[in-house]
Design a protein around this motif. Structure first.
Motif, PDB file in Angstrom:
ATOM      1  N   LEU A 392      -0.301   1.270  10.489  1.00 25.39           N
ATOM      2  CA  LEU A 392      -1.578   1.215   9.924  1.00 25.39           C
ATOM      3  C   LEU A 392      -1.321   0.656   8.572  1.00 25.39           C
ATOM      4  N   SER A 393      -0.216   0.726   7.930  1.00 29.76           N
ATOM      5  CA  SER A 393      -0.090   0.183   6.481  1.00 29.76           C
ATOM      6  C   SER A 393      -0.052  -1.332   6.607  1.00 29.76           C
ATOM      7  N   SER A 394       0.550  -1.832   7.765  1.00 33.26           N
ATOM      8  CA  SER A 394       0.452  -3.338   7.771  1.00 33.26           C
ATOM      9  C   SER A 394      -0.912  -3.818   8.177  1.00 33.26           C
ATOM     10  N   VAL A 395      -1.452  -2.992   8.906  1.00 36.44           N
ATOM     11  CA  VAL A 395      -3.091  -3.464   9.246  1.00 36.44           C
ATOM     12  C   VAL A 395      -3.889  -3.451   7.902  1.00 36.44           C
ATOM     13  N   LEU A 396      -3.757  -2.403   6.943  1.00 38.36           N
ATOM     14  CA  LEU A 396      -4.217  -2.552   5.805  1.00 38.36           C
ATOM     15  C   LEU A 396      -3.886  -3.582   4.831  1.00 38.36           C
ATOM     16  N   VAL A 397      -2.620  -3.871   4.871  1.00 38.61           N
ATOM     17  CA  VAL A 397      -2.171  -5.253   4.241  1.00 38.61           C
ATOM     18  C   VAL A 397      -2.817  -6.385   4.520  1.00 38.61           C
ATOM     19  N   SER A 398      -2.752  -6.688   5.842  1.00 39.86           N
ATOM     20  CA  SER A 398      -3.516  -7.739   6.542  1.00 39.86           C
ATOM     21  C   SER A 398      -4.978  -7.797   6.196  1.00 39.86           C
ATOM     22  N   VAL A 399      -5.679  -6.969   6.181  1.00 43.36           N
ATOM     23  CA  VAL A 399      -7.288  -6.660   5.801  1.00 43.36           C
ATOM     24  C   VAL A 399      -7.402  -6.806   4.327  1.00 43.36           C
ATOM     25  N   LEU A 400      -6.865  -6.180   3.549  1.00 42.78           N
ATOM     26  CA  LEU A 400      -7.022  -6.120   1.815  1.00 42.78           C
ATOM     27  C   LEU A 400      -6.112  -7.419   1.256  1.00 42.78           C
ATOM     28  N   GLY A 401      -5.168  -7.747   1.634  1.00 40.00           N
ATOM     29  CA  GLY A 401      -4.206  -8.716   1.111  1.00 40.00           C
ATOM     30  C   GLY A 401      -3.237  -8.565   0.185  1.00 40.00           C
ATOM     31  N   ASP A 402      -3.262  -7.007   0.053  1.00 43.51           N
ATOM     32  CA  ASP A 402      -2.035  -6.441  -0.906  1.00 43.51           C
ATOM     33  C   ASP A 402      -1.729  -4.911  -0.439  1.00 43.51           C
TER      34      ASP A 402
END
Length: 434
Positions: A392-402
């Motif tokens: 889920l951390s990778s998903v958050l980064v891909s969505v939010l960009g950081d």
């Protein structure tokens, strides 16, 4: 003449041993030492795997992602077999379970040496996970039983051996791969490590049989213990167990989210290859962080386990989990500085690695020694639950960009765990134990 079930139940654990000399207190330390060696022998199945990824991919043209599926299979099998191994240990003693685990580990790496398909590689990974889980669950459970007065220290030593054991063989495995190929490394080290574990298994004693005959000092007043022996089925009906499970999962997930993605975080900050000069060593920031993190992650299991024997389990949890939360928030704010990145990631690893000594000890304190291996194994599955949060951390980064939101969530989880340990778990355990 057969005895009735009530007569058998009334027989002391050390019946029939009265004419034998009582074992000295040093005997349990010898048993612990053999457990440490067994843990070190199976550590390579997890921590040494990275050395084989590139050779396997190059040999067969498999993608790194496909090869790493084997690692995921291993971790899942290793994690969720622990409670079943613990149940067998509680019923039959450590000897057959560790012997079987060593045999499975040897078979797994021999299969890896011969694997010419991904399917066979995955089967070998599953068998290796079952073997490693059997050894892990047994050694942790035995440490809990042999040392009711020093559980934090004994379990800390045991899990530290698993975390640091691979350091002894990383260089030899690397040399064998370079000189003879990865197949020889799998074969030689698989057979060697498996045989060592099986040989030591034959000398392992059942603490239920011998411990009643060893004179021990009482545990610290800071570590209250149950006078009742809870079965695994009874443990699963206790709300305090599920509170421990939640706290374990929160800390593990927070730590994994901040550390499992260490390389992408360093790249995001633009410091992965920036030289860092610390302690007389000069290494790239990411390399330095990975090396320091392993050392601290192993050391904290021993240090915090020992400290918790002195001051109490929840007191140690509160301090460690708050430290992790602060370190993660600080990493989010100042991690772009190479030296700060190395130091703060080390602090994060130090502040969450102790869960592998604190929670088994707390579990045995709360639910007794007789079924300690199975009960601690049930709690250990929280590690697998927590690992589901990492993608889920990778998903958050891909969505939010950081990575800012990931740091906030991970730090928040650790902070919440600290508060739950002190304000909820501590009074729940107090009510159950008094």
């Amino acid at each position: 003449m057969k005895r009735s079930s009530s007569e058998i139940a009334a027989t002391p654990l050390d019946a029939g041993l009265g004419d034998l000399p009582a074992p000295g207190a040093a005997h349990r330390w010898v048993q612990l030492a053999m457990g440490l060696v067994c843990m070190a022998m199976v550590a390579n199945l997890q921590y040494g795997w990275t050395l084989f990824v590139n050779p396997l991919a190059d040999r067969f043209g498999w993608s790194h992602a496909a090869v790493q599926v084997a690692f995921s299979v291993f971790v899942i099998a290793q994690t969720f077999v622990v409670p079943f191994a613990g149940y067998l240990v509680d019923e039959a003693g450590p000897r057959p379970v560790v012997f079987g685990g060593g045999l499975l580990c040897a078979i797994a790496w021999v299969m890896n040496a011969m694997a010419d398909s991904l399917g066979l590689l995955y089967v070998g990974a599953a068998i290796g996970g079952l073997g490693a889980g059997a050894v892990y669950g047994t050694c942790v459970g035995s440490a809990l039983k042999w040392f009711p007065d020093k559980r934090g220290l004994a379990v800390g030593l045991t899990v530290a051996a698993f975390g640091a054991g691979s350091a002894l063989t990383v260089l030899p495995i690397t040399m064998v791969i370079a000189a003879r190929g990865y197949e020889s490394a799998f074969l030689y080290f698989g057979l060697g490590q498996g045989l060592v574990v099986m040989a030591l298994a034959l000398a392992l004693d059942n603490p239920h049989e011998l411990l009643p005959r060893i004179t021990l000092a009482p545990p610290s007043a800071a570590v209250p213990q149950s006078s009742r022996e809870y079965t695994p089925a009874e443990v699963l009906r206790q709300p305090v167990f599920w509170m421990m499970y939640l706290i374990f999962a929160l800390v593990a997930a927070g730590g994994l989210m901040a550390t499992a993605q260490l390389a992408p975080i360093a790249v995001h900050f633009g410091i992965a290859d920036v030289p860092v000069d610390l302690f007389g060593l000069v290494l790239p920031a990411l390399t330095f962080a990975l090396a320091l993190d392993r050392v601290l992650n192993g050391a904290t299991r021993l240090i915090c386990g020992w400290v918790s024997d002195k001051i109490g389990r929840e007191e140690t949890m509160l301090a460690a989990f708050l430290l992790e939360a602060v370190a993660i928030f600080a990493l989010s704010h100042s991690g772009a500085h190479p030296v700060v990145f190395v130091l703060l990631t080390g602090l994060v690893f130090f502040a969450w690695g102790e869960i592998y000594s604190l929670f088994p000890s707390t579990c045995a304190d709360t639910f007794g020694s007789k079924y300690a291996a199975a009960n601690a194994g049930l709690l250990y599955t929280a590690k697998g639950t927590a690992s589901l949060m990492v993608p889920l951390s990778s998903v958050l980064v891909s969505v939010l960009g950081d990575w800012h939101a990931v740091f906030l969530i991970a730090g928040g989880m650790s902070g919440a765990a600290a508060l739950l340990a002190w304000f909820v778990l501590r009074p729940m355990r107090h009510r159950l134990l008094t």
